[in-house]
Write a protein that holds these residues in place. Structure first.
Motif, PDB file in Angstrom:
ATOM      1  N   ALA A 124       0.658  -1.094  -0.078  1.00 33.56           N
ATOM      2  CA  ALA A 124       0.030   0.042   0.026  1.00 33.56           C
ATOM      3  C   ALA A 124       0.722   1.225  -0.030  1.00 33.56           C
ATOM      4  CB  ALA A 124      -1.002  -0.038   1.304  1.00 33.56           C
ATOM      5  N   ALA A 125       1.922   1.180   0.683  1.00 36.91           N
ATOM      6  CA  ALA A 125       2.749   2.436   0.738  1.00 36.91           C
ATOM      7  C   ALA A 125       3.704   2.674  -0.560  1.00 36.91           C
ATOM      8  CB  ALA A 125       3.652   2.408   1.974  1.00 36.91           C
ATOM      9  N   ALA A 126       4.037   1.574  -1.006  1.00 34.41           N
ATOM     10  CA  ALA A 126       4.689   1.542  -2.183  1.00 34.41           C
ATOM     11  C   ALA A 126       3.945   1.987  -3.596  1.00 34.41           C
ATOM     12  CB  ALA A 126       5.290   0.225  -2.401  1.00 34.41           C
ATOM     13  N   ARG A 127       2.671   1.931  -3.472  1.00 35.57           N
ATOM     14  CA  ARG A 127       1.701   2.334  -4.420  1.00 35.57           C
ATOM     15  C   ARG A 127       1.382   3.675  -4.432  1.00 35.57           C
ATOM     16  NH1 ARG A 127      -3.492  -1.538  -2.764  1.00 35.57           N
ATOM     17  NH2 ARG A 127      -4.662   0.317  -1.815  1.00 35.57           N
ATOM     18  N   SER A 128       1.505   4.373  -3.342  1.00 29.83           N
ATOM     19  CA  SER A 128       0.880   5.613  -3.001  1.00 29.83           C
ATOM     20  C   SER A 128       1.621   6.740  -3.729  1.00 29.83           C
ATOM     21  CB  SER A 128       1.088   5.994  -1.439  1.00 29.83           C
ATOM     22  OG  SER A 128       0.331   4.923  -0.671  1.00 29.83           O
ATOM     23  N   GLY A 129       0.978   7.430  -4.755  1.00 33.63           N
ATOM     24  CA  GLY A 129       1.880   8.558  -5.426  1.00 33.63           C
ATOM     25  C   GLY A 129       1.196   9.793  -4.765  1.00 33.63           C
ATOM     26  N   ALA A 130       0.037   9.800  -4.228  1.00 35.07           N
ATOM     27  CA  ALA A 130      -0.548  11.060  -3.555  1.00 35.07           C
ATOM     28  C   ALA A 130      -1.745  10.485  -2.492  1.00 35.07           C
ATOM     29  CB  ALA A 130      -1.219  12.028  -4.350  1.00 35.07           C
ATOM     30  N   VAL A 131      -1.795  11.254  -1.404  1.00 31.84           N
ATOM     31  CA  VAL A 131      -2.615  10.934  -0.409  1.00 31.84           C
ATOM     32  C   VAL A 131      -3.627  12.094  -0.107  1.00 31.84           C
ATOM     33  CG1 VAL A 131      -2.806  10.371   2.017  1.00 31.84           C
ATOM     34  CG2 VAL A 131      -1.090   9.329   0.767  1.00 31.84           C
ATOM     35  N   ALA A 145     -13.755  17.355  -4.475  1.00 32.63           N
ATOM     36  CA  ALA A 145     -13.390  16.855  -5.806  1.00 32.63           C
ATOM     37  C   ALA A 145     -12.214  17.471  -6.394  1.00 32.63           C
ATOM     38  CB  ALA A 145     -14.497  17.118  -6.649  1.00 32.63           C
ATOM     39  N   ASP A 146     -11.865  18.758  -6.045  1.00 30.51           N
ATOM     40  CA  ASP A 146     -10.659  19.469  -6.297  1.00 30.51           C
ATOM     41  C   ASP A 146      -9.560  18.885  -5.509  1.00 30.51           C
ATOM     42  OD1 ASP A 146     -11.945  21.121  -7.855  1.00 30.51           O
ATOM     43  OD2 ASP A 146     -11.965  22.722  -6.675  1.00 30.51           O
ATOM     44  N   ALA A 147      -9.737  18.483  -4.412  1.00 34.56           N
ATOM     45  CA  ALA A 147      -8.650  17.870  -3.707  1.00 34.56           C
ATOM     46  C   ALA A 147      -7.964  16.595  -4.345  1.00 34.56           C
ATOM     47  CB  ALA A 147      -8.775  17.514  -2.224  1.00 34.56           C
ATOM     48  N   VAL A 148      -9.222  15.699  -4.708  1.00 34.10           N
ATOM     49  CA  VAL A 148      -8.931  14.461  -5.546  1.00 34.10           C
ATOM     50  C   VAL A 148      -8.240  14.543  -6.850  1.00 34.10           C
ATOM     51  CG1 VAL A 148      -9.886  12.256  -6.202  1.00 34.10           C
ATOM     52  CG2 VAL A 148     -10.553  12.968  -4.043  1.00 34.10           C
ATOM     53  N   ALA A 149      -8.672  15.446  -7.378  1.00 36.12           N
ATOM     54  CA  ALA A 149      -8.160  16.060  -8.812  1.00 36.12           C
ATOM     55  C   ALA A 149      -6.827  16.128  -8.709  1.00 36.12           C
ATOM     56  CB  ALA A 149      -9.149  17.183  -9.340  1.00 36.12           C
ATOM     57  N   ALA A 150      -6.491  17.231  -7.794  1.00 38.97           N
ATOM     58  CA  ALA A 150      -4.922  17.683  -7.829  1.00 38.97           C
ATOM     59  C   ALA A 150      -4.203  16.578  -7.231  1.00 38.97           C
ATOM     60  CB  ALA A 150      -4.818  18.844  -6.645  1.00 38.97           C
ATOM     61  N   ALA A 151      -4.578  15.741  -6.562  1.00 41.33           N
ATOM     62  CA  ALA A 151      -3.963  14.417  -5.941  1.00 41.33           C
ATOM     63  C   ALA A 151      -3.585  13.543  -7.074  1.00 41.33           C
ATOM     64  CB  ALA A 151      -4.831  13.506  -4.789  1.00 41.33           C
ATOM     65  N   ARG A 152      -4.600  13.565  -7.929  1.00 46.81           N
ATOM     66  CA  ARG A 152      -4.421  12.618  -9.161  1.00 46.81           C
ATOM     67  C   ARG A 152      -3.221  13.104 -10.261  1.00 46.81           C
ATOM     68  NH1 ARG A 152      -7.662   9.092 -12.057  1.00 46.81           N
ATOM     69  NH2 ARG A 152      -9.452   9.524 -11.083  1.00 46.81           N
ATOM     70  N   VAL A 153      -3.182  14.367 -10.278  1.00 46.51           N
ATOM     71  CA  VAL A 153      -2.403  14.968 -11.205  1.00 46.51           C
ATOM     72  C   VAL A 153      -0.758  14.681 -10.585  1.00 46.51           C
ATOM     73  CG1 VAL A 153      -1.327  17.282 -11.925  1.00 46.51           C
ATOM     74  CG2 VAL A 153      -3.912  16.907 -12.195  1.00 46.51           C
ATOM     75  N   HIS A 154      -0.821  14.917  -9.218  1.00 47.36           N
ATOM     76  CA  HIS A 154       0.551  14.507  -8.493  1.00 47.36           C
ATOM     77  C   HIS A 154       0.665  13.261  -8.666  1.00 47.36           C
ATOM     78  CE1 HIS A 154       3.514  15.580  -5.641  1.00 47.36           C
ATOM     79  NE2 HIS A 154       3.214  14.152  -5.140  1.00 47.36           N
ATOM     80  N   ALA A 155       0.106  12.279  -8.415  1.00 43.53           N
ATOM     81  CA  ALA A 155       0.363  10.913  -8.586  1.00 43.53           C
ATOM     82  C   ALA A 155       0.616  10.484 -10.061  1.00 43.53           C
ATOM     83  CB  ALA A 155      -0.880   9.968  -8.213  1.00 43.53           C
ATOM     84  N   GLU A 156      -0.169  10.880 -10.954  1.00 37.69           N
ATOM     85  CA  GLU A 156       0.190  10.737 -12.389  1.00 37.69           C
ATOM     86  C   GLU A 156       1.722  11.159 -12.822  1.00 37.69           C
ATOM     87  OE1 GLU A 156      -2.959  12.293 -14.684  1.00 37.69           O
ATOM     88  OE2 GLU A 156      -4.282  10.497 -14.220  1.00 37.69           O
ATOM     89  N   ALA A 157       1.893  12.487 -12.341  1.00 43.60           N
ATOM     90  CA  ALA A 157       3.351  12.791 -12.745  1.00 43.60           C
ATOM     91  C   ALA A 157       4.347  12.006 -11.924  1.00 43.60           C
ATOM     92  CB  ALA A 157       3.623  14.211 -11.927  1.00 43.60           C
ATOM     93  N   GLU A 158       4.126  11.595 -10.612  1.00 46.00           N
ATOM     94  CA  GLU A 158       5.056  10.761  -9.892  1.00 46.00           C
ATOM     95  C   GLU A 158       5.033   9.104 -10.590  1.00 46.00           C
ATOM     96  OE1 GLU A 158       6.947  11.293  -6.990  1.00 46.00           O
ATOM     97  OE2 GLU A 158       6.375  13.343  -7.765  1.00 46.00           O
ATOM     98  N   SER A 159       3.882   8.892 -11.223  1.00 45.42           N
ATOM     99  CA  SER A 159       3.970   7.690 -11.999  1.00 45.42           C
ATOM    100  C   SER A 159       4.900   7.774 -13.093  1.00 45.42           C
ATOM    101  CB  SER A 159       2.576   7.375 -12.414  1.00 45.42           C
ATOM    102  OG  SER A 159       1.649   6.962 -11.352  1.00 45.42           O
ATOM    103  N   ALA A 160       5.042   8.788 -13.951  1.00 44.66           N
ATOM    104  CA  ALA A 160       5.947   9.248 -14.885  1.00 44.66           C
ATOM    105  C   ALA A 160       7.215   9.184 -14.549  1.00 44.66           C
ATOM    106  CB  ALA A 160       5.447  10.261 -15.820  1.00 44.66           C
ATOM    107  N   ARG A 161       7.538   9.584 -13.359  1.00 44.31           N
ATOM    108  CA  ARG A 161       8.983   9.806 -13.087  1.00 44.31           C
ATOM    109  C   ARG A 161       9.405   8.241 -12.543  1.00 44.31           C
ATOM    110  NH1 ARG A 161       8.015  15.163 -11.502  1.00 44.31           N
ATOM    111  NH2 ARG A 161       6.814  14.820  -9.581  1.00 44.31           N
ATOM    112  N   ALA A 162       8.483   7.462 -12.053  1.00 48.58           N
ATOM    113  CA  ALA A 162       8.977   6.240 -11.207  1.00 48.58           C
ATOM    114  C   ALA A 162       8.938   5.270 -12.401  1.00 48.58           C
ATOM    115  CB  ALA A 162       8.026   5.940 -10.069  1.00 48.58           C
ATOM    116  N   GLY A 163       8.111   5.376 -13.452  1.00 49.54           N
ATOM    117  CA  GLY A 163       7.926   4.131 -14.261  1.00 49.54           C
ATOM    118  C   GLY A 163       7.117   3.253 -14.073  1.00 49.54           C
ATOM    119  N   THR A 164       6.069   3.511 -13.149  1.00 48.59           N
ATOM    120  CA  THR A 164       5.221   2.702 -12.749  1.00 48.59           C
ATOM    121  C   THR A 164       4.031   3.228 -12.198  1.00 48.59           C
ATOM    122  OG1 THR A 164       4.834   0.639 -11.327  1.00 48.59           O
ATOM    123  CG2 THR A 164       6.075   2.496 -10.562  1.00 48.59           C
ATOM    124  N   ASP A 165       2.626   2.583 -12.351  1.00 50.79           N
ATOM    125  CA  ASP A 165       1.694   3.153 -11.931  1.00 50.79           C
ATOM    126  C   ASP A 165       1.562   3.338 -10.438  1.00 50.79           C
ATOM    127  OD1 ASP A 165       0.670   3.321 -14.460  1.00 50.79           O
ATOM    128  OD2 ASP A 165      -0.400   1.370 -14.447  1.00 50.79           O
TER     129      ASP A 165
END
Length: 204
Positions: free
Chosen positions: A52-59, A117-137
């Motif tokens: 769970a911790a490893a998959r967390s891109g944003a909280v 909804a805005d908090a979740v949307a902002a967290a999604r943008v952050h997690a997607e950017a972290e996913s791109a950097r990490a090379g994993t979802d």
């Protein structure tokens, strides 16, 4: 693909804290048993926590939970997100106004004042950017408190619901769900351990 995951511990009678929770008593009276699994020596509990911790891109968390974890009795070097796992996601706090100061300055805090909804949307943008950097979802984890998780489920913002069902009955406290929008859940995993039953559902 980034998913929005609600992840929370709950008692058998449906409470996420015991009575009288607050900054100095985050889980309420008798509520420590809710998170016993996170500090367990059971290898399955440990695996679930690490994954769970490893998959967390944003909280995402609510302001009352932030006040607990950032307060003087909150997270420290031994107890933090993932119960000490080496996870450093971005944290997005749903709040009416940003706090005047933050104790845990080594963590990445963003305070969102325009709604869940805005908090979740902002967290999604952050997690997607972290996913791109990490090379994993990596995913967005809505960790609580209970009202934040319930509101996110009611609003249709959650893709997956993970409940850590603790073998305790608190009698009262903060309920996870009360009256809300009906939802269909598809059971995906059930993992029983010595300290909890870990339940994972897709939310439709």
């Amino acid at each position: 693909m980034t998913r929005i995951i609600a992840d929370i511990s709950v008692s058998l009678d449906g409470f996420v804290t015991g009575p009288d929770p607050g900054p100095a008593n985050g889980l309420g009276d008798g509520g420590d048993g809710l998170h016993a699994w996170a500090f367990s020596e059971d290898p399955e509990d440990g695996r679930i926590l690490r994954e769970a911790a490893a998959r967390s891109g944003a909280v995402v968390m609510g302001r009352r939970l932030f006040d607990v974890v950032d307060g003087p009795w909150g997270w420290d070097d031994e107890t933090g997100y993932g119960a000490g796992e080496a996870a450093r996601p971005g944290f997005f706090v749903l709040t009416g106004s940003a706090p005047a100061a933050v104790r845990l300055t080594d963590l990445d805090w963003t305070f969102v004042t325009t709604g869940l909804a805005d908090a979740v949307a902002a967290a999604r943008v952050h997690a997607e950017a972290e996913s791109a950097r990490a090379g994993t979802d990596l995913d967005v984890v809505v960790m609580g408190g209970g009202a934040t998780v319930a509101s996110a489920v009611d609003a249709g913002l959650i893709d997956e619901l993970t409940l850590h069902l603790a073998p305790v009955m608190l009698g009262s406290g903060t309920p996870l769900f009360s009256a809300g929008a009906p939802r269909t859940l598809v059971q995906r995993r059930v993992v029983p351990t010595s300290t909890a039953t870990h339940l994972t559902y897709d939310v439709r």
